[in-house]
Motif scaffolding. Structure first.
Motif, PDB file in Angstrom:
ATOM      1  N   THR A 290      49.934 -22.320  70.761  1.00  0.00           N
ATOM      2  CA  THR A 290      49.524 -21.275  69.956  1.00  0.00           C
ATOM      3  C   THR A 290      49.577 -21.492  68.449  1.00  0.00           C
ATOM      4  O   THR A 290      48.636 -21.133  67.720  1.00  0.00           O
ATOM      5  N   LEU A 291      50.799 -21.899  67.955  1.00  0.00           N
ATOM      6  CA  LEU A 291      51.000 -22.283  66.615  1.00  0.00           C
ATOM      7  C   LEU A 291      50.235 -23.325  66.249  1.00  0.00           C
ATOM      8  O   LEU A 291      49.789 -23.112  64.966  1.00  0.00           O
ATOM      9  N   ALA A 292      49.751 -24.299  67.056  1.00  0.00           N
ATOM     10  CA  ALA A 292      48.928 -25.356  66.522  1.00  0.00           C
ATOM     11  C   ALA A 292      47.409 -24.763  66.396  1.00  0.00           C
ATOM     12  O   ALA A 292      46.762 -25.257  65.524  1.00  0.00           O
ATOM     13  N   LEU A 293      47.112 -23.766  67.236  1.00  0.00           N
ATOM     14  CA  LEU A 293      45.689 -23.405  67.124  1.00  0.00           C
ATOM     15  C   LEU A 293      45.665 -22.512  65.711  1.00  0.00           C
ATOM     16  O   LEU A 293      44.755 -22.732  64.829  1.00  0.00           O
ATOM     17  N   PHE A 294      46.559 -21.772  65.499  1.00  0.00           N
ATOM     18  CA  PHE A 294      46.514 -21.101  64.166  1.00  0.00           C
ATOM     19  C   PHE A 294      46.668 -21.989  62.977  1.00  0.00           C
ATOM     20  O   PHE A 294      46.272 -21.899  61.785  1.00  0.00           O
ATOM     21  N   ALA A 295      47.740 -22.972  63.150  1.00  0.00           N
ATOM     22  CA  ALA A 295      47.689 -23.915  62.039  1.00  0.00           C
ATOM     23  C   ALA A 295      46.345 -24.832  61.690  1.00  0.00           C
ATOM     24  O   ALA A 295      46.167 -25.156  60.725  1.00  0.00           O
ATOM     25  N   GLY A 296      45.838 -25.033  62.864  1.00  0.00           N
ATOM     26  CA  GLY A 296      44.377 -25.832  62.797  1.00  0.00           C
ATOM     27  C   GLY A 296      43.444 -24.830  62.039  1.00  0.00           C
ATOM     28  O   GLY A 296      42.695 -25.103  61.079  1.00  0.00           O
ATOM     29  N   LEU A 297      43.460 -23.402  62.345  1.00  0.00           N
ATOM     30  CA  LEU A 297      42.381 -22.647  61.352  1.00  0.00           C
ATOM     31  C   LEU A 297      43.142 -22.305  59.966  1.00  0.00           C
ATOM     32  O   LEU A 297      42.083 -22.137  59.209  1.00  0.00           O
ATOM     33  N   ARG A 298      44.260 -22.329  59.779  1.00  0.00           N
ATOM     34  CA  ARG A 298      44.553 -22.104  58.292  1.00  0.00           C
ATOM     35  C   ARG A 298      44.819 -23.273  57.647  1.00  0.00           C
ATOM     36  O   ARG A 298      44.929 -23.295  56.381  1.00  0.00           O
TER      37      ARG A 298
ATOM     38  N   SER B  79      70.476 -22.715  64.750  1.00  0.00           N
ATOM     39  CA  SER B  79      70.553 -21.952  63.467  1.00  0.00           C
ATOM     40  C   SER B  79      71.149 -23.090  62.129  1.00  0.00           C
ATOM     41  O   SER B  79      70.399 -22.780  61.195  1.00  0.00           O
ATOM     42  N   ILE B  80      71.783 -24.013  62.393  1.00  0.00           N
ATOM     43  CA  ILE B  80      71.984 -25.059  61.261  1.00  0.00           C
ATOM     44  C   ILE B  80      70.891 -25.629  60.893  1.00  0.00           C
ATOM     45  O   ILE B  80      70.399 -25.836  59.529  1.00  0.00           O
ATOM     46  N   PHE B  81      70.208 -26.187  61.831  1.00  0.00           N
ATOM     47  CA  PHE B  81      68.885 -27.249  61.508  1.00  0.00           C
ATOM     48  C   PHE B  81      67.830 -26.120  60.871  1.00  0.00           C
ATOM     49  O   PHE B  81      67.249 -26.389  59.942  1.00  0.00           O
ATOM     50  N   GLY B  82      67.821 -24.994  61.596  1.00  0.00           N
ATOM     51  CA  GLY B  82      66.768 -23.920  60.770  1.00  0.00           C
ATOM     52  C   GLY B  82      67.156 -23.331  59.509  1.00  0.00           C
ATOM     53  O   GLY B  82      66.154 -23.083  58.976  1.00  0.00           O
ATOM     54  N   LYS B  83      68.490 -23.447  59.036  1.00  0.00           N
ATOM     55  CA  LYS B  83      68.827 -22.920  58.052  1.00  0.00           C
ATOM     56  C   LYS B  83      68.515 -24.081  56.760  1.00  0.00           C
ATOM     57  O   LYS B  83      67.831 -23.596  55.915  1.00  0.00           O
ATOM     58  N   LYS B  84      68.506 -25.221  57.161  1.00  0.00           N
ATOM     59  CA  LYS B  84      68.124 -26.196  56.543  1.00  0.00           C
ATOM     60  C   LYS B  84      66.660 -26.543  56.452  1.00  0.00           C
ATOM     61  O   LYS B  84      66.026 -26.750  55.129  1.00  0.00           O
ATOM     62  N   ALA B  85      65.979 -26.356  57.509  1.00  0.00           N
ATOM     63  CA  ALA B  85      64.368 -26.370  57.611  1.00  0.00           C
ATOM     64  C   ALA B  85      63.827 -25.362  56.607  1.00  0.00           C
ATOM     65  O   ALA B  85      62.733 -25.556  55.740  1.00  0.00           O
ATOM     66  N   VAL B  86      64.365 -24.013  56.554  1.00  0.00           N
ATOM     67  CA  VAL B  86      63.538 -23.137  55.834  1.00  0.00           C
ATOM     68  C   VAL B  86      63.642 -23.263  54.245  1.00  0.00           C
ATOM     69  O   VAL B  86      63.064 -22.267  53.603  1.00  0.00           O
ATOM     70  N   GLU B  87      64.658 -23.873  53.979  1.00  0.00           N
ATOM     71  CA  GLU B  87      64.831 -24.248  52.739  1.00  0.00           C
ATOM     72  C   GLU B  87      63.695 -24.956  51.969  1.00  0.00           C
ATOM     73  O   GLU B  87      63.374 -24.951  50.815  1.00  0.00           O
ATOM     74  N   ARG B  88      62.899 -25.816  52.792  1.00  0.00           N
ATOM     75  CA  ARG B  88      61.725 -26.326  52.404  1.00  0.00           C
ATOM     76  C   ARG B  88      60.332 -26.226  53.139  1.00  0.00           C
ATOM     77  O   ARG B  88      59.505 -26.738  52.759  1.00  0.00           O
ATOM     78  N   HIS B  89      60.530 -25.518  54.217  1.00  0.00           N
ATOM     79  CA  HIS B  89      59.147 -25.217  54.961  1.00  0.00           C
ATOM     80  C   HIS B  89      59.024 -23.753  55.359  1.00  0.00           C
ATOM     81  O   HIS B  89      60.263 -23.060  55.242  1.00  0.00           O
ATOM     82  N   SER B  90      58.098 -23.186  55.472  1.00  0.00           N
ATOM     83  CA  SER B  90      57.723 -21.756  56.176  1.00  0.00           C
ATOM     84  C   SER B  90      58.585 -21.611  57.467  1.00  0.00           C
ATOM     85  O   SER B  90      58.405 -22.829  58.432  1.00  0.00           O
ATOM     86  N   PRO B  91      58.695 -20.440  57.961  1.00  0.00           N
ATOM     87  CA  PRO B  91      59.097 -20.249  59.307  1.00  0.00           C
ATOM     88  C   PRO B  91      58.165 -20.877  60.474  1.00  0.00           C
ATOM     89  O   PRO B  91      58.637 -21.232  61.562  1.00  0.00           O
ATOM     90  N   GLN B  92      56.611 -20.588  60.142  1.00  0.00           N
ATOM     91  CA  GLN B  92      55.915 -20.961  60.982  1.00  0.00           C
ATOM     92  C   GLN B  92      55.764 -22.516  60.978  1.00  0.00           C
ATOM     93  O   GLN B  92      55.730 -23.049  62.202  1.00  0.00           O
ATOM     94  N   THR B  93      56.134 -23.150  60.101  1.00  0.00           N
ATOM     95  CA  THR B  93      55.788 -24.763  60.325  1.00  0.00           C
ATOM     96  C   THR B  93      57.209 -25.290  60.707  1.00  0.00           C
ATOM     97  O   THR B  93      57.131 -25.877  61.691  1.00  0.00           O
TER      98      THR B  93
END
Length: 270
Positions: A29-37, A148-162
């Motif tokens: 589902t996420l890949a489909l939206f990522a492909g469109l956007r 949670s820990i990795f998510g906190k680090k990840a959203v510093e550089r990427h959007s929640p969708q990514t």
């Protein structure tokens, strides 16, 4: 998640099959939206980060959780799984430099006691438990804290969708690999009702819930988010009471009140 999962298990689907298919549907589902956007590309070094994130933070908790359920049952597994806010709070102090305030400590204690009561600690204390199951449940909690820990680090550089796209993508690969190695090719010839519930599990419980949690990590501390997320077993018990007429004991109601109290305390301590 509990409502849809219970319905899927009634069709004879193995827990690993359900979680593997669920993760795959979310990723597609996420890949489909990522492909469109426009597909979000990562710096080369981030692919290894998300591979570890998908393995330890997405795939491992589910595998360990269901292993523990088979060995020690749902109640004790739930109690031990929900030690993850404590792991998050401690790891956040070391890795993210988040302060452990007295409000957080009070909220964490209230929430952990509440979860134990909701899960039925009175029926598990004193019962000889398989140490392998106890270890698996604790490791599931530790693995869940990595989300949670990795998510906190990840959203510093990427959007929640990514973050969801890549973590769930790698997680689905690991879960599908476990499915093929242990159970073989998943049975796909199932009634339409099965697939409707699976889509609801993937889109409502997993995609919407995880995106909301990751979005929260972009705005508040990981330790606060994890403590507030202990509302999950309370919501599950309430929904089970409404839809499946499962009885709630006075001890469970007290536990629910303690969890809600913990959420209020951690909000008060902002």
């Amino acid at each position: 998640m509990g409502l849809f999962g219970k319905g899927l298990f009634e069709y004879g689907a193995a827990p690993l099959t359900v979680v593997a298919l669920r993760a795959t549907v979310v990723f597609l589902t996420l890949a489909l939206f990522a492909g469109l956007r426009g597909w979000p590309h990562l710096p080369r070094g981030d692919y290894f980060f998300f591979a570890i994130y998908g393995l330890v933070g997405v795939a491992a908790p589910y595998f360990l959780f269901f292993t523990a359920v088979q060995l020690v049952g749902v109640a004790l597994t739930t109690i031990l799984l929900y030690t993850y806010p404590a792991f998050v709070t401690l790891l956040s102090r070391v890795l993210l430099r988040e302060r452990i305030t007295r409000w957080k400590a009070m909220a964490l204690l209230s929430s952990l006691i509440g979860v134990a009561l909701v899960a039925g600690i009175g029926t598990t204390v004193g019962v000889r438990a398989d140490p392998r199951g106890v270890a698996a449940a604790l490791l599931a909690g530790l693995s869940a804290s990595v989300y949670s820990i990795f998510g906190k680090k990840a959203v510093e550089r990427h959007s929640p969708q990514t973050v969801m796209l890549y973590s769930c993508g790698f997680g689905s690969l690991f879960l599908l690999a476990a499915q093929f190695l242990t159970l073989g090719y998943p049975e796909l010839a199932r009634p339409a009702a099965f697939w409707c519930m699976l889509m609801a599990l993937a889109w409502v419980s997993t995609l919407a819930g995880s995106l909301a949690y990751i979005a929260a990590l972009a705005r508040i501390e990981a330790s606060r988010a994890s403590i507030m997320a202990t509302i999950e077993p309370v919501a599950a018990s309430a929904l089970a009471y409404v839809f499946f007429h499962e009885a709630l004991s006075a001890r469970q109601i007290l536990g629910m009140a303690l969890v809600v109290g913990g959420v209020i305390i951690v909000r008060r301590g902002q």
